[in-house]
Design a protein around this motif. Structure first.
Motif, PDB file in Angstrom:
ATOM      1  N   ALA A   2       6.585  -7.235   9.210  1.00  0.00           N
ATOM      2  CA  ALA A   2       5.779  -8.394   8.830  1.00  0.00           C
ATOM      3  C   ALA A   2       5.641  -8.454   7.302  1.00  0.00           C
ATOM      4  O   ALA A   2       5.533  -7.410   6.641  1.00  0.00           O
ATOM      5  CB  ALA A   2       4.397  -8.285   9.468  1.00  0.00           C
ATOM      6  N   PRO A   3       5.674  -9.659   6.728  1.00  0.00           N
ATOM      7  CA  PRO A   3       5.576  -9.789   5.267  1.00  0.00           C
ATOM      8  C   PRO A   3       4.366  -9.075   4.664  1.00  0.00           C
ATOM      9  O   PRO A   3       4.455  -8.518   3.569  1.00  0.00           O
ATOM     10  CB  PRO A   3       5.479 -11.308   5.067  1.00  0.00           C
ATOM     11  N   ALA A   4       3.238  -9.072   5.370  1.00  0.00           N
ATOM     12  CA  ALA A   4       2.050  -8.394   4.833  1.00  0.00           C
ATOM     13  C   ALA A   4       2.307  -6.900   4.659  1.00  0.00           C
ATOM     14  O   ALA A   4       1.873  -6.290   3.669  1.00  0.00           O
ATOM     15  CB  ALA A   4       0.851  -8.622   5.751  1.00  0.00           C
ATOM     16  N   MET A   5       3.017  -6.313   5.613  1.00  0.00           N
ATOM     17  CA  MET A   5       3.357  -4.883   5.506  1.00  0.00           C
ATOM     18  C   MET A   5       4.311  -4.656   4.338  1.00  0.00           C
ATOM     19  O   MET A   5       4.161  -3.692   3.575  1.00  0.00           O
ATOM     20  CB  MET A   5       4.030  -4.395   6.800  1.00  0.00           C
ATOM     21  N   PHE A   8       2.358  -4.814   1.109  1.00  0.00           N
ATOM     22  CA  PHE A   8       1.504  -3.625   0.965  1.00  0.00           C
ATOM     23  C   PHE A   8       2.331  -2.430   0.491  1.00  0.00           C
ATOM     24  O   PHE A   8       1.955  -1.731  -0.454  1.00  0.00           O
ATOM     25  CB  PHE A   8       0.820  -3.300   2.297  1.00  0.00           C
ATOM     26  N   ILE A   9       3.457  -2.224   1.142  1.00  0.00           N
ATOM     27  CA  ILE A   9       4.284  -1.066   0.785  1.00  0.00           C
ATOM     28  C   ILE A   9       4.787  -1.196  -0.647  1.00  0.00           C
ATOM     29  O   ILE A   9       4.767  -0.236  -1.423  1.00  0.00           O
ATOM     30  CB  ILE A   9       5.455  -0.909   1.777  1.00  0.00           C
ATOM     31  N   LYS A  10       5.222  -2.395  -1.017  1.00  0.00           N
ATOM     32  CA  LYS A  10       5.772  -2.598  -2.363  1.00  0.00           C
ATOM     33  C   LYS A  10       4.721  -2.404  -3.456  1.00  0.00           C
ATOM     34  O   LYS A  10       5.058  -2.062  -4.591  1.00  0.00           O
ATOM     35  CB  LYS A  10       6.362  -4.016  -2.487  1.00  0.00           C
ATOM     36  N   HIS A  31      15.562  -2.439  12.655  1.00  0.00           N
ATOM     37  CA  HIS A  31      15.618  -1.334  11.694  1.00  0.00           C
ATOM     38  C   HIS A  31      14.335  -1.201  10.885  1.00  0.00           C
ATOM     39  O   HIS A  31      14.352  -0.779   9.727  1.00  0.00           O
ATOM     40  CB  HIS A  31      16.823  -1.488  10.771  1.00  0.00           C
ATOM     41  N   THR A  32      13.222  -1.551  11.516  1.00  0.00           N
ATOM     42  CA  THR A  32      11.950  -1.513  10.784  1.00  0.00           C
ATOM     43  C   THR A  32      11.616  -0.110  10.273  1.00  0.00           C
ATOM     44  O   THR A  32      11.202   0.053   9.117  1.00  0.00           O
ATOM     45  CB  THR A  32      10.802  -2.005  11.698  1.00  0.00           C
ATOM     46  N   ILE A  33      11.811   0.896  11.137  1.00  0.00           N
ATOM     47  CA  ILE A  33      11.463   2.264  10.721  1.00  0.00           C
ATOM     48  C   ILE A  33      12.317   2.672   9.516  1.00  0.00           C
ATOM     49  O   ILE A  33      11.813   3.225   8.536  1.00  0.00           O
ATOM     50  CB  ILE A  33      11.674   3.257  11.891  1.00  0.00           C
TER      51      ILE A  33
END
Ligand SMILES: Cc1cc2nc3c(=O)[nH]c(=O)nc-3n(C[C@H](O)[C@H](O)[C@H](O)COP(=O)(O)O)c2cc1C
Length: 78
Positions: A2-5, A8-10, A31-33
């Motif tokens: 999800a774009p929010a994730m 956040f990570i960036k 390939h999310t993980i």
């Protein structure tokens, strides 16, 4: 993911931090993980997990709830 994730990570630094990558999916995890691992440069990854729901868009779990409970219990003990 999800774009929010993604945002956040960036926006954070992950060097030497412990990261537990996880995702929910409805049968096609993609390939999310791996994407999380790529984005969290320098992190240490542990106990990654994919949790599968049914493929009808419902809320029926395919992954055994006991497996999820065990995983959470393990994480709580860290
Ligand atoms: C916008 C959107 C995209 C989705 N893409 C996928 C997908 O590519 N592969 C998959 O297995 N499930 C996909 N799903 C299904 C959900 O991931 C799954 O039903 C969900 O993870 C169940 O938990 P949640 O409702 O808390 O997200 C998608 C759901 C939405 C809303």
């Amino acid at each position: 993911m999800a774009p929010a994730m993604f945002c956040f990570i960036k926006q954070h630094h992950w060097e030497n931090r412990k990261v537990i990558p996880f995702q929910t999916h409805g049968r096609w995890p993609g390939h999310t993980i791996e994407d999380i691992k790529q984005l969290c440069q320098g992190a240490m990854f542990q106990y990654e997990r994919a949790i599968q729901f049914d493929s009808q868009g419902g809320n029926r779990l395919i992954t055994k709830p006991e497996e999820i409970d065990d995983w959470i219990t393990l994480l709580m003990s860290l």
